[in-house]
Design a protein around this motif. Structure first.
Motif, PDB file in Angstrom:
ATOM      1  N   ILE A 328      89.680  46.671  61.837  1.00  0.00           N
ATOM      2  CA  ILE A 328      88.910  45.954  61.234  1.00  0.00           C
ATOM      3  C   ILE A 328      87.537  45.837  61.589  1.00  0.00           C
ATOM      4  O   ILE A 328      87.301  45.809  62.594  1.00  0.00           O
ATOM      5  CB  ILE A 328      89.485  44.176  61.367  1.00  0.00           C
ATOM      6  N   GLN A 329      86.799  46.147  60.626  1.00  0.00           N
ATOM      7  CA  GLN A 329      85.204  46.303  61.018  1.00  0.00           C
ATOM      8  C   GLN A 329      84.303  45.402  60.119  1.00  0.00           C
ATOM      9  O   GLN A 329      84.599  44.924  59.042  1.00  0.00           O
ATOM     10  CB  GLN A 329      85.044  47.813  60.532  1.00  0.00           C
ATOM     11  N   THR A 330      83.035  45.140  60.662  1.00  0.00           N
ATOM     12  CA  THR A 330      82.154  45.048  60.028  1.00  0.00           C
ATOM     13  C   THR A 330      81.170  46.257  59.750  1.00  0.00           C
ATOM     14  O   THR A 330      81.408  47.210  60.412  1.00  0.00           O
ATOM     15  CB  THR A 330      81.317  43.821  60.844  1.00  0.00           C
ATOM     16  N   PRO A 343      86.580  46.289  56.187  1.00  0.00           N
ATOM     17  CA  PRO A 343      86.663  44.897  56.575  1.00  0.00           C
ATOM     18  C   PRO A 343      88.143  44.309  56.422  1.00  0.00           C
ATOM     19  O   PRO A 343      88.897  44.988  55.954  1.00  0.00           O
ATOM     20  CB  PRO A 343      85.554  44.264  55.563  1.00  0.00           C
ATOM     21  N   TYR A 344      88.178  43.048  56.881  1.00  0.00           N
ATOM     22  CA  TYR A 344      89.534  42.496  56.981  1.00  0.00           C
ATOM     23  C   TYR A 344      89.631  42.017  55.499  1.00  0.00           C
ATOM     24  O   TYR A 344      88.809  41.622  54.669  1.00  0.00           O
ATOM     25  CB  TYR A 344      89.312  41.151  57.531  1.00  0.00           C
ATOM     26  N   VAL A 345      90.968  42.208  55.112  1.00  0.00           N
ATOM     27  CA  VAL A 345      91.570  42.071  53.738  1.00  0.00           C
ATOM     28  C   VAL A 345      92.793  40.868  53.763  1.00  0.00           C
ATOM     29  O   VAL A 345      93.727  40.977  54.708  1.00  0.00           O
ATOM     30  CB  VAL A 345      92.265  43.103  52.937  1.00  0.00           C
ATOM     31  N   ASP A 346      92.829  40.032  52.874  1.00  0.00           N
ATOM     32  CA  ASP A 346      93.780  38.933  53.064  1.00  0.00           C
ATOM     33  C   ASP A 346      95.275  39.252  52.829  1.00  0.00           C
ATOM     34  O   ASP A 346      95.959  38.209  52.204  1.00  0.00           O
ATOM     35  CB  ASP A 346      93.129  37.745  52.565  1.00  0.00           C
ATOM     36  N   ASN A 347      95.625  40.313  52.786  1.00  0.00           N
ATOM     37  CA  ASN A 347      97.261  40.547  52.553  1.00  0.00           C
ATOM     38  C   ASN A 347      97.445  41.881  53.284  1.00  0.00           C
ATOM     39  O   ASN A 347      96.828  42.306  54.197  1.00  0.00           O
ATOM     40  CB  ASN A 347      97.312  40.648  51.030  1.00  0.00           C
ATOM     41  N   LEU A 348      98.709  42.025  53.595  1.00  0.00           N
ATOM     42  CA  LEU A 348      99.341  43.159  54.230  1.00  0.00           C
ATOM     43  C   LEU A 348     100.451  43.602  53.889  1.00  0.00           C
ATOM     44  O   LEU A 348     101.393  42.751  53.604  1.00  0.00           O
ATOM     45  CB  LEU A 348      99.469  42.541  55.872  1.00  0.00           C
ATOM     46  N   GLY A 349     100.782  44.962  53.798  1.00  0.00           N
ATOM     47  CA  GLY A 349     101.936  45.469  53.483  1.00  0.00           C
ATOM     48  C   GLY A 349     102.360  46.696  54.634  1.00  0.00           C
ATOM     49  O   GLY A 349     101.541  47.333  55.232  1.00  0.00           O
ATOM     50  N   LEU A 350     103.567  46.691  54.473  1.00  0.00           N
ATOM     51  CA  LEU A 350     104.126  47.731  55.717  1.00  0.00           C
ATOM     52  C   LEU A 350     105.359  48.533  54.770  1.00  0.00           C
ATOM     53  O   LEU A 350     106.031  47.902  54.124  1.00  0.00           O
ATOM     54  CB  LEU A 350     104.924  47.077  56.689  1.00  0.00           C
ATOM     55  N   THR A 351     105.197  49.679  54.881  1.00  0.00           N
ATOM     56  CA  THR A 351     106.038  50.724  54.128  1.00  0.00           C
ATOM     57  C   THR A 351     106.538  51.830  54.975  1.00  0.00           C
ATOM     58  O   THR A 351     105.973  52.284  55.923  1.00  0.00           O
ATOM     59  CB  THR A 351     105.534  51.255  52.825  1.00  0.00           C
TER      60      THR A 351
END
Lengths: 465, 514
Positions: A328-330, A343-351
């Motif tokens: 996670i970056q600025t 940058p941070y994104v407001d969802n998450l997936g795992l496959t």
């Protein structure tokens, strides 16, 4: 919801026009929400809430850089916005050069910028609520006690900058959860999930699922603490992966303070940290998990920067095919670490490549093990290994010869989610999921598989029922 | 009961910028409309909460953000059901509409409410005011002055070879509330609180082990004077932390097993919070939190019989303690602040109540709430929240050294770090900032990787002794979470140093399988 003559867009424009700083960002969030809460087969509390918040970030060029000042507040009049602007401008003028200073993002407007906020209200439960009343009656007559909560929120964000950005995003967020117990309060089960509009949530089905799980628990078996072959359903995997994501800040990793730090200095980017075929990602356009496609930041810290407001977001693989790919970056931390701006994104997936089937298939393939429902009270014990502790909750089931044969006691566990991504033996297909631990208040947009871990560390027995 | 009570009289005054807001008019029109629509109870709450957060890392101000939350809410009982609505547009028209929405929500809720809501009566408190005890509002101190202090802290920490990075932060809150209801109660209040924090971080070059060491200074219901009046020795702690970090990084890993523990208040407050504070919230015991925060092993049938702890365990609930984060003049249902016993001589004797529970369990407090209703903003409905729940000291002058002297083989635990407890408050696991070995009654250096794990009643029944009043410290937190939708509350917990026998200690690296 807003009946006054002003609009969120006009508040943004007023802020930008009023500021005397060198540059300015204005963010207006119009939020409406409705909720119902119940316990002991009766409604307990409820609410319909409207909020309007305005954040103003002012930027002043100093001799050695750019200083920023940030003010946020509930504001529904131009006078209130003016007060915020004046305070933000003054804070920036009194400040020192910011270490994360960057050029502001320029140009571009959302096609729907001129649209009004998109509200929700209590009527989002028009179908759900009568069914819930019916479920109370059915549960009561069949010896079940229901406790739960449904919430629906619409937040419309308007972001404007003095460099010409005009961005709008509507974020629907909804979730449901229901705990059921038998009347002796010795058996407990839970079902929950995320939804965008409640069109897919049926209170009677919810109660039916709780009833099925309470049925699984009619036979109780006491087990000791120890390491068990354990099936983590998608909700429990979401509980754990959210932590794996939240602690993936690039700066803290670069400075040696996380599981993603390389001993001796720098980050582990490029190292294999999970099994082959494992991908952990975020994507604002992922179907069913859509979220803001641009950065909004009211303040700067290790993982966000006010200078990045409006920066476009896209799919980011945090772990790609088992390798640590991004952190996670600025823009500032990307410069420190020499890694891409992610940058941070407001969802998450795992496959997991090659995963197939569902939770039932994992159960069917297990000779003897545990099937969890969800996790609870998860906290970091050791950041260097990302060792977490927590509890199992509302249903730990014994699997024997591919079938659920009863319920066992709860456990306190100690595990690292990063370790688990190396140790699991089986995975199901990825499905929409909901973290019981984090989904209510912080992070509800997840898609995860079920995972089977051969040696999950149940550290001690919890007497909690 | 302790002698730290403070009456509803303080030196500070209500903020005139809050007094200038139109809360009285909005309250009047809201309550009038709720009465016209037939509500059997209606209350109006207007809140302005100001926050400022400053964050510094390695001598640089990373972020400074000011936030103000302003709005109002109307809560009604109508047709036996709660109805709640909140708004932010400060006009009489909106106040009427919010009252109408609350009544409309109650009508929807009534169809699903199988147990009609009733609340305990409360004497009328007509137009009373209360302001918490502080000298200097931290929000009136220039941000540059506060930022400079934090920058100086991190620079001083980083001057030590063991410290590679240092952070510091300061949270400040000013909370103003106006409450009015149909009975005629009107309260106007103001609270100030702040939470300073700093931490040093380092890595042992030979082992590659990383760790941090943080301040154990508690958050307080005080003003800027907390940082300037010499009551807390910031300089001493800033000088001490780097050496403690260096010792920690080089310390041996703890041998898992059973140890006697002497626990300092900077750690024990959190164990009290989790295993007593939450466990004696009556809404949990009655199941209201079963879907979220959880229930409690301390069920109502155990009142006056549960041996919660040893005979030296005496615990009070208190919303009046001076500088307490949960202290207030009147709660968010217009109930005057009170103090009462929760555990007496080791036996469970009380719970924390709001008005609905005060009615439901009239035998607990004479048919009255004990004043534990709280909402964290105008946008949230009041729920039963925690009082300052505190462990009482020994009447003698037992010191921390006396307690350590009673231990042949044990650990002395200082500062909180990681915490977790199950949904019925049985099984908990805590770590700390530092664990010191005790050998034959003497401290013998730090160990690493320790966590203590126990069941609540086993733990409190193993409490062999408590320190005297000189060891008693009021700790606490800003971030206690509860309810759906989630609400955050600040709360204090006072306690003396205490001695516990034969507590399970884990080695966390072994737990991680390393």
């Amino acid at each position: 919801m807003i009946t006054n003559t002003w609009t969120p867009q006009s508040l943004v424009e007023h802020a930008l026009a009023t500021s005397t700083a060198d540059d300015c960002v204005a963010i207006v969030n119009d939020s409406t929400s409705a909720n119902l809460r119940w316990a002991n087969n009766t409604l307990t509390t409820n609410g319909v809430i409207h909020g309007l918040s305005v954040t103003v970030v002012s930027f002043i060029r100093t001799g050695d850089g750019v200083a920023s000042g940030s003010m946020s507040g509930s504001a529904t009049t131009q006078a209130q916005v003016t007060a915020l602007v004046d305070a933000a401008d003054a804070a920036a003028r009194a400040g020192t050069a910011a270490e994360d200073a960057q050029d502001l993002t320029v140009g571009g407007s959302s096609a729907d910028w001129d649209d009004a906020p998109s509200p929700t209200d209590i009527h989002v439960f028009d179908t759900f609520a009568p069914a819930l009343g019916e479920a109370f009656g059915r549960a009561g007559s069949e010896g079940r006690v229901l406790y739960g909560f449904v919430s629906h929120d619409h937040t419309t964000t308007y972001l404007g900058t003095s460099t010409g950005l005009r961005l709008r995003h509507v974020q629907p967020t909804g979730h449901y959860g229901c705990t059921g117990k038998d009347t002796s309060l010795t058996r407990s089960a839970w079902v929950g999930g995320a939804t965008r509009d409640f069109s897919d949530v049926d209170a009677l089905v919810m109660d039916q699922t709780v009833a099925q799980r309470l049925g699984w628990a009619e036979r109780h078996i006491d087990l000791e603490a120890g390491r068990y072959d354990t099936i983590l359903p998608p909700s429990a995997v979401a509980d754990l992966m959210v932590d794996a994501y939240w602690y993936a800040g690039a700066r803290t990793a670069h400075e040696g303070q996380s599981v993603y730090s390389k001993r001796g200095g720098g980050t582990r980017a490029g190292e294999r940290i999970a099994r082959e075929g494992v991908t952990l990602f975020s994507d604002p356009a992922h179907p069913g998990l859509e979220c803001a496609p641009f950065v909004t930041a009211g303040t700067s810290d290790n993982e966000q920067s006010v200078f990045d407001n409006g920066l476009p977001l896209g799919r980011t693989d945090w772990i790609a095919d088992g390798f640590l790919s991004s952190l996670i970056q600025t823009r500032h931390s990307a410069g420190l670490t020499g890694l891409p701006v992610t940058p941070y994104v407001d969802n998450l997936g795992l496959t997991v490549d090659g995963a197939s089937g569902g939770l039932d298939d994992l159960v069917a393939g297990t000779e003897r093990g545990l099937l969890l429902t969800c996790m609870w009270y998860i906290r970091v014990v050791d950041p260097q290994s990302l060792l977490l502790t927590g509890l199992t909750r509302d249903g730990v089931y014994l699997v024997e010869n591919g079938e659920i044969t009863g319920a066992v006691n709860n456990f306190r566990w100690n595990e690292s989610p990063v370790d688990l991504l190396n140790r699991f033996t089986h995975a199901s297909e990825t499905v929409p999921s909901f973290s019981r631990e984090w989904g209510d208040d912080f992070f509800s947009r997840t898609a995860t598989p079920a995972l089977r871990v051969p040696d999950f560390n149940m550290s001690s027995v919890s007497q909690a029922l | 009961m302790r002698s730290y009570k403070f009456p509803c009289v303080t030196g500070a005054e209500l903020d005139p910028t809050f007094l200038a807001l139109p809360y009285r008019d909005l309250g009047d029109v809201s309550l009038t409309r709720a009465r016209e629509l037939g509500a059997s109870h209606a209350d109006f709450r207007f809140e302005r909460i100001r926050y400022q957060h400053l964050g510094v890392r390695d001598g640089v101000l990373q972020g400074a953000a000011d936030t103000e939350d302003l709005g109002f809410a109307v809560r009604v009982i109508h047709h036996g059901a709660w109805g709640f609505a909140a708004g932010v547009v400060l006009t009489p028209e909106e106040a009427v509409q919010v009252a109408e929405r609350a009544v409309a929500v109650a009508l929807v809720a009534a169809e699903m409410t199988t147990s009609p809501v009733e609340i305990a009566p409360e004497p009328i408190h007509d137009d009373v005011t209360w302001v918490s005890a502080y000298d200097v509002n931290p929000l009136h101190v220039p941000t540059s002055e506060k930022s400079a202090l934090l920058v100086d802290w991190t620079n001083r920490l980083r001057a030590h070879d063991a410290v590679q990075h240092a952070s510091a932060s300061l949270q400040q809150v000013q909370e103003n509330k106006y409450y009015a209801d149909l009975t005629g109660t009107r309260t106007t209040q103001q609270r100030i609180r702040l939470q300073p924090h700093f931490a040093a971080m380092g890595t042992d070059p030979s082992s590659g082990v990383f760790d941090s060491m943080s301040s154990i200074a508690p958050p307080v219901g005080r003003g800027w004077e907390y940082l300037t009046d010499g009551g807390y020795d910031w300089d001493a702690e800033l000088a001490e932390i780097p050496d403690l970090l260096a010792e920690n990084l080089a310390a041996p890993s703890v041998e898992a097993g059973t140890y006697d523990l002497v626990i300092h208040p900077s750690n024990l407050w959190l164990t009290i919070h989790e295993s007593i504070g939450h466990a004696t919230e009556l809404d949990r015991a009655l199941g209201y939190e079963a879907n979220y925060a959880g229930t409690s092993f301390a069920t109502y049938d155990k009142l006056n019989t549960l041996q919660y702890g040893s005979s030296v365990m005496n615990v009070t609930g208190d919303r009046t303690v001076r500088h307490g984060l949960s202290s207030i003049g009147y709660d968010d249902e217009g109930v005057a602040a009170q103090a009462w016993d929760i555990v007496r001589d080791g036996v469970l004797v009380g719970y924390q109540l709001d008005r609905a529970m005060g009615h439901m369990k009239a035998e607990l407090n004479g048919g009255r709430s004990n004043g534990c209703a709280y909402a964290d903003s105008s946008g949230h409905i009041p729920i039963q929240r925690m009082a300052n729940v505190s462990l009482q000291p020994s009447p003698d002058d037992t010191s921390t050294d006396d307690l350590i002297g009673q231990v042949e083989r044990g650990l002395y635990v200082v500062g909180d770090k990681s915490w977790s407890i199950d949904m019925q408050r049985f099984n908990f696991q805590f770590t700390g900032q530092r664990f010191f070995r005790i050998e034959d009654g003497q401290l013998a250096g730090q160990v690493r990787d320790a966590a203590y794990q126990a069941t609540t009643t086993d733990f409190w029944n193993s409490m062999a002794a408590v320190g005297g009043e000189d060891t008693w410290i009021l700790g606490g937190a800003f971030n206690c979470g509860k309810a759906q939708p989630g609400q955050v509350a600040a709360v204090s917990h006072g306690c003396p140093t205490a001695l516990f026998r034969e507590v399970r200690i884990l080695n966390t690296t072994h737990e991680a399988g390393h």
